[in-house]
Design a protein around this motif. Sequence first.
Motif, PDB file in Angstrom:
ATOM      1  N   ILE A  57       0.999  -1.462  -0.275  1.00 22.14           N
ATOM      2  CA  ILE A  57      -0.061  -0.058   0.547  1.00 22.14           C
ATOM      3  C   ILE A  57       1.019   1.152  -0.017  1.00 22.14           C
ATOM      4  N   ARG A  58       1.758   1.333   0.923  1.00 19.22           N
ATOM      5  CA  ARG A  58       3.247   2.555   1.082  1.00 19.22           C
ATOM      6  C   ARG A  58       3.680   2.425  -0.325  1.00 19.22           C
ATOM      7  N   ALA A  59       3.947   1.506  -1.235  1.00 20.19           N
ATOM      8  CA  ALA A  59       4.828   1.636  -1.849  1.00 20.19           C
ATOM      9  C   ALA A  59       3.808   2.576  -3.067  1.00 20.19           C
ATOM     10  N   VAL A  60       2.121   2.269  -3.294  1.00 18.89           N
ATOM     11  CA  VAL A  60       2.192   3.076  -4.201  1.00 18.89           C
ATOM     12  C   VAL A  60       1.337   4.259  -3.833  1.00 18.89           C
ATOM     13  N   ARG A  61       1.737   4.727  -3.285  1.00 14.47           N
ATOM     14  CA  ARG A  61       1.538   5.517  -2.541  1.00 14.47           C
ATOM     15  C   ARG A  61       0.731   6.871  -3.577  1.00 14.47           C
ATOM     16  N   GLN A  62       1.939   7.514  -4.566  1.00 16.11           N
ATOM     17  CA  GLN A  62       1.782   8.447  -5.243  1.00 16.11           C
ATOM     18  C   GLN A  62       0.884   8.384  -6.225  1.00 16.11           C
ATOM     19  N   GLU A  63       1.071   6.965  -6.959  1.00 14.27           N
ATOM     20  CA  GLU A  63      -0.349   6.085  -7.837  1.00 14.27           C
ATOM     21  C   GLU A  63      -1.777   6.224  -7.546  1.00 14.27           C
ATOM     22  N   THR A  64      -1.925   6.159  -6.204  1.00 13.58           N
ATOM     23  CA  THR A  64      -2.960   5.985  -5.600  1.00 13.58           C
ATOM     24  C   THR A  64      -3.611   7.235  -5.496  1.00 13.58           C
ATOM     25  N   GLU A  65      -3.088   8.603  -5.317  1.00 13.91           N
ATOM     26  CA  GLU A  65      -3.322  10.122  -5.127  1.00 13.91           C
ATOM     27  C   GLU A  65      -3.411   9.858  -6.958  1.00 13.91           C
ATOM     28  N   GLN A  66      -2.719  10.233  -7.169  1.00 14.18           N
ATOM     29  CA  GLN A  66      -2.504  10.383  -8.649  1.00 14.18           C
ATOM     30  C   GLN A  66      -4.124  10.162 -10.009  1.00 14.18           C
ATOM     31  N   GLY A  67      -4.071   8.368  -9.453  1.00 13.22           N
ATOM     32  CA  GLY A  67      -5.217   7.788  -9.975  1.00 13.22           C
ATOM     33  C   GLY A  67      -6.688   8.349  -9.769  1.00 13.22           C
ATOM     34  N   ARG A  68      -6.716   8.708  -8.557  1.00 16.87           N
ATOM     35  CA  ARG A  68      -7.763   8.777  -7.876  1.00 16.87           C
ATOM     36  C   ARG A  68      -8.673   8.036  -7.041  1.00 16.87           C
ATOM     37  N   ARG A  69      -7.866   6.527  -7.333  1.00 15.84           N
ATOM     38  CA  ARG A  69      -8.659   5.433  -7.235  1.00 15.84           C
ATOM     39  C   ARG A  69      -6.770   4.167  -6.999  1.00 15.84           C
ATOM     40  N   LEU A  70      -7.823   3.002  -6.592  1.00 15.13           N
ATOM     41  CA  LEU A  70      -6.853   1.786  -6.013  1.00 15.13           C
ATOM     42  C   LEU A  70      -6.055   1.769  -6.738  1.00 15.13           C
ATOM     43  N   PRO A  71      -4.718   1.510  -7.004  1.00 15.86           N
ATOM     44  CA  PRO A  71      -4.121   0.575  -8.266  1.00 15.86           C
ATOM     45  C   PRO A  71      -4.287  -1.051  -7.954  1.00 15.86           C
ATOM     46  N   PRO A  72      -4.229  -1.466  -9.514  1.00 18.89           N
ATOM     47  CA  PRO A  72      -4.580  -2.772  -8.895  1.00 18.89           C
ATOM     48  C   PRO A  72      -3.693  -3.728  -7.514  1.00 18.89           C
ATOM     49  N   SER A  73      -2.478  -3.217  -7.537  1.00 23.33           N
ATOM     50  CA  SER A  73      -2.041  -4.294  -6.681  1.00 23.33           C
ATOM     51  C   SER A  73      -2.447  -4.280  -5.112  1.00 23.33           C
ATOM     52  N   VAL A  74      -2.927  -3.216  -5.157  1.00 19.93           N
ATOM     53  CA  VAL A  74      -3.669  -2.907  -3.987  1.00 19.93           C
ATOM     54  C   VAL A  74      -5.270  -3.341  -3.855  1.00 19.93           C
ATOM     55  N   VAL A  75      -5.753  -3.855  -4.904  1.00 16.81           N
ATOM     56  CA  VAL A  75      -7.177  -4.308  -5.463  1.00 16.81           C
ATOM     57  C   VAL A  75      -7.051  -5.720  -4.782  1.00 16.81           C
ATOM     58  N   GLN A  76      -5.708  -6.057  -5.224  1.00 11.83           N
ATOM     59  CA  GLN A  76      -5.127  -7.841  -5.792  1.00 11.83           C
ATOM     60  C   GLN A  76      -5.388  -8.068  -4.121  1.00 11.83           C
ATOM     61  N   GLY A  77      -4.223  -7.717  -3.632  1.00 20.10           N
ATOM     62  CA  GLY A  77      -4.206  -7.614  -1.944  1.00 20.10           C
ATOM     63  C   GLY A  77      -6.002  -7.787  -1.677  1.00 20.10           C
ATOM     64  N   LEU A  78      -6.843  -6.932  -1.363  1.00 22.03           N
ATOM     65  CA  LEU A  78      -7.177  -6.839  -0.826  1.00 22.03           C
ATOM     66  C   LEU A  78      -8.404  -8.356  -1.209  1.00 22.03           C
ATOM     67  N   ILE A  79      -8.922  -8.340  -2.145  1.00 21.40           N
ATOM     68  CA  ILE A  79      -8.699  -9.483  -2.495  1.00 21.40           C
ATOM     69  C   ILE A  79      -8.808 -10.578  -2.023  1.00 21.40           C
ATOM     70  N   ASP A  80      -7.649 -11.067  -2.665  1.00 20.82           N
ATOM     71  CA  ASP A  80      -6.841 -12.263  -2.709  1.00 20.82           C
ATOM     72  C   ASP A  80      -7.052 -12.439  -0.899  1.00 20.82           C
ATOM     73  N   ASN A  81      -6.995 -11.643   0.501  1.00 22.15           N
ATOM     74  CA  ASN A  81      -7.311 -11.636   1.537  1.00 22.15           C
ATOM     75  C   ASN A  81      -8.437 -11.708   2.472  1.00 22.15           C
ATOM     76  N   GLY A  82     -10.268 -11.383   1.296  1.00 24.46           N
ATOM     77  CA  GLY A  82     -10.406 -10.711   1.721  1.00 24.46           C
ATOM     78  C   GLY A  82     -11.104  -9.933   2.430  1.00 24.46           C
ATOM     79  N   LEU A  83     -10.556  -8.997   2.452  1.00 25.34           N
ATOM     80  CA  LEU A  83     -10.292  -7.922   3.293  1.00 25.34           C
ATOM     81  C   LEU A  83     -11.485  -7.394   2.891  1.00 25.34           C
ATOM     82  N   CYS A  84     -12.778  -7.513   2.136  1.00 21.66           N
ATOM     83  CA  CYS A  84     -13.427  -6.750   1.253  1.00 21.66           C
ATOM     84  C   CYS A  84     -15.235  -8.003   1.213  1.00 21.66           C
TER      85      CYS A  84
END
Length: 385
Positions: free
Chosen positions: A18-45
């Motif tokens: 999450i911390r590694a893509v902080r600027q990508e999160t800001e610039q894209g105004r959405r969660l980067p694919p790597s973070v979304v994948q992590g949430l899905i893979d671990n069932g955190l949603c």
Amino acid sequence: MSAMGDPLSAARGLRATIRAVRQETEQGRRLPPSVVQGLIDNGLCRMQVPASLGGLEVDPLVALQVYEELGAAEASVAWIAWNNALPALLSRHLPEAARAELFSDGRRLFANSTRPMGRAVVAEGGYRVSGRWSLVSGCELAEWIPVMSIIIEGSAPRMMAPGVPEMRMAYVPRGSYRIVDTWHVGGLRGTGSHDVVVEDVFVPAERTFSFFDPVRIDRPLFQMPWVSTVGAWCAGICLGIARTATDTLLELATSKSPVDPGPGLRDRPSVQAMVASSSASLEAARLLLIDALGDVWATCSRGAASTEMQRARLWGGTIHAVRTAKATVTSMYEAAGATALYNECLIERAHRDIHAVTQHIVLAQSWMEEAGRVRLGLKPNHPFF
């Protein structure tokens, strides 16, 4: 709990990603694919999805800690995970078949809007839904979005009582709504909370519910008072944000060189006292929140209904934790000086995000007022207290 394992450990394990893509999160105004994948893979949603459908169905206290941990890493990530809780938790009102249709696929994400911004015209077998909803966090990621609409029968709203129109949430699938790019903001920038437009889409009645419909899942998590529970989880995000602001100030105190003559940041008595006081206040607020939520959970786990006084205590603990977290972030921001103005400083992001989070209706002053009514021996005014 599912074979996915421990969600709290998973949340901590995602911190570096999450911390590694902080600027990508800001610039894209959405969660980067790597973070979304992590949430899905671990069932955190899917922490509130029934275990029978492959969800985690976790203890609310565990969920609170997960949101706190994600909030400490990046508030926008925590917000998306938290925002997925409501469609799952409220699926308790749906028929079993409809719930299975929506939640059996473990890779689906959800968004939602409880704002009554739509019209649902009664049709054979369901409703024809139209409207425009704002602040739909995670709508670009979602496969389904439940939206709130006023029921229209004939040409007029169907009334539950004088002046009270009937409203229902309707789950609409990706492809049946249009996203309008409106999310140009400061705090929670990575949540992609755009507007969503639905135009005359048929939704079968079994994919809709009212908050007043019977609860169809007889297990403790789904007996929890939903608004105060969701509010407590949101307070967890605030606690995480405040923890990061505090940790960052402590790190800054050992590295920041003073510009003016006098003691450095770490050696200033005023900063020392502020850090001690803020830390004590934050820890105390966190313990109260955990105790109040745990008390309600213990009651529901016994198969009993929570009392108004228990909910008043939970609301008090929630709003107190939020206010304490916000004050802590403000104190750390002020102590950091000009350093906190820069985007690379985690306190800068924390300062923006905490002010955005606390604008949500679930953290409004009115809930504290309702808690006070109960403490004073009066009945709460809000039907969802």
